[in-house]
Enzyme design. Structure first.
Site, mmCIF file in Angstrom:
data_model
loop_
_atom_site.group_PDB
_atom_site.id
_atom_site.type_symbol
_atom_site.label_atom_id
_atom_site.label_comp_id
_atom_site.label_asym_id
_atom_site.label_seq_id
_atom_site.Cartn_x
_atom_site.Cartn_y
_atom_site.Cartn_z
ATOM 1 N N GLU A 25 4.174 4.887 -12.622
ATOM 2 C CA GLU A 25 4.487 3.457 -12.054
ATOM 3 C C GLU A 25 3.713 2.834 -11.188
ATOM 4 O OE1 GLU A 25 6.759 2.708 -8.713
ATOM 5 O OE2 GLU A 25 7.376 5.153 -8.322
ATOM 6 N N LYS A 160 13.529 9.908 -0.830
ATOM 7 C CA LYS A 160 13.493 9.906 0.453
ATOM 8 C C LYS A 160 14.942 9.856 1.246
ATOM 9 C CE LYS A 160 8.743 8.028 1.544
ATOM 10 N NZ LYS A 160 8.203 7.163 0.608
HETATM 11 N N1 PSU Z 1 10.470 5.304 -2.918
HETATM 12 C C1 PSU Z 1 9.427 6.009 -2.562
HETATM 13 N N2 PSU Z 1 8.246 5.543 -3.154
HETATM 14 C C2 PSU Z 1 8.251 4.284 -3.730
HETATM 15 C C3 PSU Z 1 9.512 3.643 -4.064
HETATM 16 C C4 PSU Z 1 10.381 4.445 -3.823
HETATM 17 O O1 PSU Z 1 9.400 6.868 -1.717
HETATM 18 O O2 PSU Z 1 7.291 3.798 -4.023
HETATM 19 C C5 PSU Z 1 9.551 2.461 -5.051
HETATM 20 C C6 PSU Z 1 9.795 2.859 -6.559
HETATM 21 O O3 PSU Z 1 8.932 1.932 -7.159
HETATM 22 C C7 PSU Z 1 11.133 2.766 -6.744
HETATM 23 C C8 PSU Z 1 11.156 1.429 -5.873
HETATM 24 O O4 PSU Z 1 11.480 2.576 -8.127
HETATM 25 O O5 PSU Z 1 10.830 1.709 -4.787
HETATM 26 C C9 PSU Z 1 12.816 1.433 -5.733
HETATM 27 O O6 PSU Z 1 12.906 0.071 -5.188
HETATM 28 P P1 PSU Z 1 14.502 -0.450 -4.890
HETATM 29 O O7 PSU Z 1 15.250 0.623 -3.859
HETATM 30 O O8 PSU Z 1 14.482 -1.631 -4.423
HETATM 31 O O9 PSU Z 1 15.047 -0.216 -6.324
#
Ligand code: PSU
Ligand code: MN
Length: 314
Positions: A25, A160
């Site tokens: 990603e 996390k």
């Molecule tokens: N958690 C991490 N590192 C990240 C992300 C989440 O520890 O880089 C990023 C990933 O791309 C994940 C996104 O898909 O955040 C999720 O965002 P949201 O919670 O807005 O869906």
């Protein structure tokens, strides 16, 4: 092939020959880590995938085109633009394509592009999940819905604990998404190896994981799989330090009244800032560790697919 999708020559050749490919990603590059470590890590992760027998396909949207396989320049562009580049999840994709825009793909959007390309294995750091306080904010990452509907195995170090990990597991269970522990029976919590939450399944070899993928999709299920791979013990962070930083980051987010897609990038940046170089080093190591396992799983999955194709042919 979807007319909006461009494969790099290397990815196209690997897919044509049914060789193993691992999707990666790009929101982790733009929003997950600071420049220049973000681009350096993305390139090191690609090298790690190659070193373990698979071809890396880093995913993004560039000038309105879906890309599987980026050049070094494209990766550096996403790295330098940091939080300025769009963070693209499922609901953003059509809009961005229509506008000819550029953005970094989340786990959800990367799964979509991987599935369009025919890539079944994807490595990242951590997935999105159910946020703490979701019972009032309704903040549940679109990554979870994507896992429920799109057939890609996502190798991660859990999630996390900015999230409610217990509710995240409940949500995945409701939506029929298997969470497979690699050499562990517990959900890892990204910087730490053990969230304290039990998993149903521990698998100890990449080939075992590949067999579950094959069975799951042979059943006609259309959804994905989470492969939970704990951070290597020597790189794990002390739980208390991580917890303190996360509590502070959550309090700061609340004080700012954040909502929607801004929440996760804010929390990631805040936790990075509060824990400094220690968490960044751990973050880099766990992503490399996931890339390694994903490459091995992709190799095992290709071998299985080839074996059954050969069975049918004979
Ligand atoms: N958690 C991490 N590192 C990240 C992300 C989440 O520890 O880089 C990023 C990933 O791309 C994940 C996104 O898909 O955040 C999720 O965002 P949201 O919670 O807005 O869906
Ligand atoms: Mn959200």
């Amino acid at each position: 092939m979807n007319p909006l999708l461009d494969l790099s020559p290397e990815v196209a050749a690997a897919l044509a020959d049914q060789r193993p490919v691992v999707a990666l990603e790009s929101t982790i590059i733009s929003h997950g880590m600071p420049w220049p470590q973000n681009a350096e890590t993305a390139l090191a992760v690609e090298a790690e995938v190659r070193a373990h027998g698979a071809v890396p396909a880093t995913v993004a949207v560039i000038d309105g085109r879906l890309k599987a396989g980026l050049s070094r320049e494209q990766i550096e562009r996403l790295g330098r633009s940091g939080g300025e580049v769009a963070k693209v999840s499922r609901r953003d994709m059509g809009l961005l394509v229509a506008r000819g825009g550029t953005g970094a793909t989340t786990v959800a959007a990367t799964m979509i592009v991987a599935a369009l390309a025919g890539i079944r294995v994807f490595a990242t750091g951590g997935i999105g999940g159910v946020h703490r306080g979701a019972e009032t904010s309704f903040d549940i990452s679109a990554d979870l819905q994507e896992l429920a509907r799109t057939p890609v195995a996502v190798v991660c170090a859990g999630a996390k604990s900015i999230l409610d990990l217990r509710l995240t597991l409940e949500y995945l269970e409701t939506h029929g998404v298997p969470v497979l522990g690699y050499r562990t029976r517990r959900l890892p919590a990204f910087f730490t190896r053990d969230s304290g939450l039990d998993l149903d399944a521990q698998l100890d070899e990449p080939a075992d994981l590949a067999r579950v993928m094959k069975a799951q999709w042979a059943l006609g299920f259309t959804g994905g799989i989470v492969v939970a791979n704990p951070i290597p013990a020597e790189h794990a962070l002390p739980t208390e330090a991580v917890d303190r930083a996360i509590e502070q980051a959550l309090a700061d987010a609340q004080a700012q009244g954040l909502s929607g897609k801004a929440v996760t990038p804010f929390l990631l940046a805040r936790v990075n800032a509060l824990t400094g170089g220690v968490s960044l080093a751990g973050n880099i190591q766990l992503v490399l560790n996931n890339a390694r396992l994903a490459a091995r799983v992709a190799v095992a999955y290709s071998a299985l697919s080839c074996a059954s194709a050969c069975d049918r042919a004979s």
